[in-house]
Design a protein around this motif. Structure first.
Motif, PDB file in Angstrom:
ATOM      1  N   LEU A 275     -39.663   2.941  22.021  1.00 26.75           N
ATOM      2  CA  LEU A 275     -40.265   1.582  21.879  1.00 26.75           C
ATOM      3  C   LEU A 275     -41.917   1.435  22.286  1.00 26.75           C
ATOM      4  N   ASP A 276     -42.358   2.406  22.471  1.00 23.51           N
ATOM      5  CA  ASP A 276     -43.895   2.477  22.599  1.00 23.51           C
ATOM      6  C   ASP A 276     -44.505   2.571  21.408  1.00 23.51           C
ATOM      7  N   GLU A 277     -43.769   2.825  20.220  1.00 19.61           N
ATOM      8  CA  GLU A 277     -44.210   3.126  18.750  1.00 19.61           C
ATOM      9  C   GLU A 277     -43.746   1.802  18.199  1.00 19.61           C
ATOM     10  N   LEU A 278     -43.286   0.957  18.722  1.00 16.77           N
ATOM     11  CA  LEU A 278     -42.799  -0.115  17.977  1.00 16.77           C
ATOM     12  C   LEU A 278     -43.976  -1.228  17.907  1.00 16.77           C
ATOM     13  N   SER A 301     -28.359 -19.282  29.426  1.00 13.59           N
ATOM     14  CA  SER A 301     -26.959 -18.880  29.792  1.00 13.59           C
ATOM     15  C   SER A 301     -26.643 -17.845  28.852  1.00 13.59           C
ATOM     16  N   MET A 302     -25.559 -17.184  29.366  1.00  6.86           N
ATOM     17  CA  MET A 302     -24.659 -16.060  28.723  1.00  6.86           C
ATOM     18  C   MET A 302     -24.557 -16.735  27.013  1.00  6.86           C
ATOM     19  N   THR A 303     -24.244 -17.678  26.603  1.00  8.30           N
ATOM     20  CA  THR A 303     -24.105 -18.501  25.350  1.00  8.30           C
ATOM     21  C   THR A 303     -25.483 -17.908  24.665  1.00  8.30           C
ATOM     22  N   THR A 304     -26.357 -18.570  25.190  1.00  9.00           N
ATOM     23  CA  THR A 304     -27.721 -18.487  24.468  1.00  9.00           C
ATOM     24  C   THR A 304     -28.052 -17.016  24.374  1.00  9.00           C
ATOM     25  N   ALA A 305     -27.631 -15.986  25.316  1.00 11.40           N
ATOM     26  CA  ALA A 305     -27.919 -14.856  25.115  1.00 11.40           C
ATOM     27  C   ALA A 305     -27.274 -14.062  23.887  1.00 11.40           C
ATOM     28  N   GLN A 306     -26.012 -14.386  23.886  1.00 17.66           N
ATOM     29  CA  GLN A 306     -25.285 -13.794  22.876  1.00 17.66           C
ATOM     30  C   GLN A 306     -25.398 -14.303  21.369  1.00 17.66           C
ATOM     31  N   LEU A 307     -25.892 -15.612  21.235  1.00 14.64           N
ATOM     32  CA  LEU A 307     -26.131 -16.171  19.891  1.00 14.64           C
ATOM     33  C   LEU A 307     -27.582 -16.037  19.390  1.00 14.64           C
ATOM     34  N   ASN A 308     -28.594 -15.432  20.162  1.00 12.52           N
ATOM     35  CA  ASN A 308     -29.894 -15.443  19.962  1.00 12.52           C
ATOM     36  C   ASN A 308     -30.243 -13.887  19.282  1.00 12.52           C
ATOM     37  N   LEU A 309     -30.551 -14.011  17.888  1.00  8.97           N
ATOM     38  CA  LEU A 309     -30.737 -12.798  17.321  1.00  8.97           C
ATOM     39  C   LEU A 309     -31.789 -11.875  17.885  1.00  8.97           C
ATOM     40  N   PRO A 310     -33.270 -12.394  18.422  1.00  9.77           N
ATOM     41  CA  PRO A 310     -34.143 -11.413  19.035  1.00  9.77           C
ATOM     42  C   PRO A 310     -33.733 -10.763  20.269  1.00  9.77           C
ATOM     43  N   ARG A 337     -35.933  -7.192  28.343  1.00  8.10           N
ATOM     44  CA  ARG A 337     -35.228  -7.639  27.181  1.00  8.10           C
ATOM     45  C   ARG A 337     -35.902  -8.922  26.435  1.00  8.10           C
ATOM     46  N   ILE A 338     -36.230  -9.534  27.439  1.00 10.77           N
ATOM     47  CA  ILE A 338     -37.314 -11.030  26.902  1.00 10.77           C
ATOM     48  C   ILE A 338     -38.418 -10.680  26.251  1.00 10.77           C
ATOM     49  N   ALA A 339     -39.165  -9.801  26.843  1.00  9.64           N
ATOM     50  CA  ALA A 339     -40.560  -9.301  26.532  1.00  9.64           C
ATOM     51  C   ALA A 339     -40.285  -8.673  24.916  1.00  9.64           C
ATOM     52  N   LEU A 340     -39.466  -7.740  24.971  1.00  3.53           N
ATOM     53  CA  LEU A 340     -39.130  -7.114  23.811  1.00  3.53           C
ATOM     54  C   LEU A 340     -38.778  -8.100  22.508  1.00  3.53           C
TER      55      LEU A 340
END
Length: 437
Positions: A275-278, A301-310, A337-340
């Motif tokens: 990940l530090d290469e990305l 919410s969980m819905t948002t997490a599962q639908l969001n591609l990034p 995860r949010i930062a990535l």
């Protein structure tokens, strides 16, 4: 024979998704709310010991199938088919004696064929306009399957579709954190059941629900007189089976994300990177993909997490998979995860959009590393798609993984045997008994 074998695998997958979903928080809220207002006990709620009236059971069971973004999808029709088709069928099988396993399979095929054709008629612009197609076109799968299960006449079936069609509803804004997104499929299943039951008794619906120029399904939901293709409703009907074009999911997230996740897996297998290469990841996709899943993640919410591609890309890179074990309640606020996810950009590729609905999930992924290198992979369809449909072994394995927390191994195997041998069941109720705890 090929369609019959495929529908059984699709049904097993949907039932596994429902049993897994029975214990989720939003599923419990729905079950408990309906149990408090419904004293009827006509039909089972799968994966539980609960019973409700047939319409409410269809509402809950459809919600269970769609409860964790694990269920099937017809990509061209933009529809989760099992979630809307199976709940009314099994409610009818339980409340009306005499339906065999073969009868159930026949009725299921009717539902699995009709809904996707309505979705293809409307095209990807339907969801692009903000309608949740699983809810809007799903009512027709539910009504068609229920009409077949009840043995309705052609005229009655027309009215069942017309009654279901006027109940069609579902807004895609539900993807931004709302539990109600899970319930859209259940509501469509319930609407289709109502349509068939009412038509059986002579209640009439909109006989020209697709053709009517004013207030018809096609003109109203497309907001046009021509941005749909009614020829798709009957094109090659009976010779080309849409059942064979339904995909299964092996990631616990919306289907629009899967090609990107597969592409990143392929790139990492070819050129492993830390990940530090990305530096960043750029996903080129259709306009529907950008609108549907490409927005900046926010931890609603969980819905948002599962639908969001990034966010799902970040989950794959950090966790190594995007399945049920990666989506715990605390994961939606995972700072890493949010930062990535902020390193993932989704951009519109007009050339992909121009290919049409059959390629709406196509993605070209560019992984930019800090050494200046760019690694690219293009995927037209994901693992488990109609182009590379999963093996029976993989589908049974997914079913057992999803149900291990709620069913003993012996019950798991008995359900597998019942579904895969459904054409030999003397009574469809044998299957339903196995779905109850």
């Amino acid at each position: 024979m090929e369609v019959r074998q495929r529908i059984k695998l699709l049904m097993l997958d949907a039932l596994g998704c429902a049993i897994f979903g029975a214990g989720l928080p939003w599923s419990r809220i729905l079950r408990e709310t309906l149990a408090a207002v419904d004293a009827s006990k006509g039909a089972a709620v799968w994966g539980t010991g609960d019973r409700l009236s047939a319409p409410h059971a269809a509402l809950v069971n459809g919600t269970l199938v769609q409860s964790f973004e694990l269920d099937d999808v017809h990509r061209q029709g933009v529809l989760h088919v099992g979630a809307v088709t199976l709940p009314p069928l099994l409610a009818i099988a339980e409340t009306r004696p005499g339906m065999t396993g073969r009868d159930l399979l026949t009725a299921a095929v009717a539902g699995y064929e009709i809904g996707p054709r309505v979705g293809m008629c409307m095209g990807p612009e339907h969801i692009g306009q903000g309608w949740h197609s699983g809810a809007t076109v799903g009512v027709f799968s539910a009504a068609a399957g229920a009409a077949a299960a009840l043995g309705l006449s052609p005229e009655q079936t027309v009215h069942a579709l017309g009654i279901a069609g006027t109940q069609a509803a579902g807004l895609m804004a539900a993807q931004y954190g709302a539990m109600v997104k899970r319930m859209h499929a259940g509501r469509a299943a319930q609407s289709g059941l109502y349509g068939a039951l009412l038509a059986e008794r002579g209640f009439t619906g909109i006989a020209d629900v697709f053709e009517s120029e004013y207030g018809g399904f096609c003109t109203t939901f497309s907001r046009s007189a021509d941005r749909f293709d009614r020829a798709q409703l009957t094109k090659d009907l009976g010779t080309r089976f849409e059942t064979m074009r339904i995909s299964l999911k092996f990631y616990s997230c919306v289907g629009s994300n899967h090609t990107t996740l597969d592409a990143i897996r392929d790139i990492r297998a070819r050129r492993p990177f830390a990940l530090d290469e990305l530096d960043r990841i750029v996903v080129h996709g259709s306009q529907v993909t950008v609108d549907h899943v490409g927005w900046p993640y926010r931890p609603d919410s969980m819905t948002t997490a599962q639908l969001n591609l990034p966010f799902c890309v970040a989950t794959l890179l950090l966790e190594g998979d995007v399945s049920v074990d990666q989506f715990k309640p605390e994961s939606i606020h995972d700072a890493a995860r949010i930062a990535l996810s902020r390193k993932v950009e989704t951009v519109h590729d007009p050339a992909i959009t121009a290919l049409g609905s059959g390629f709406r999930h196509k993605a070209r992924v560019d992984v930019h590393l800090r050494d200046g290198s760019v690694h690219t992979e293009t995927r037209e369809a994901p693992r488990g798609s109609e182009q590379s449909f999963a093996s029976a072994e993989d589908i049974v394995g997914k079913f057992k993984t999803l149900t291990r927390g709620r069913l003993a191994p012996q019950r798991q195997q008995a359900l597998v045997d019942a579904v895969l041998g459904m054409d030999e069941l003397k009574s469809a109720k044998q299957l339903i008994e196995l779905l109850r705890l």
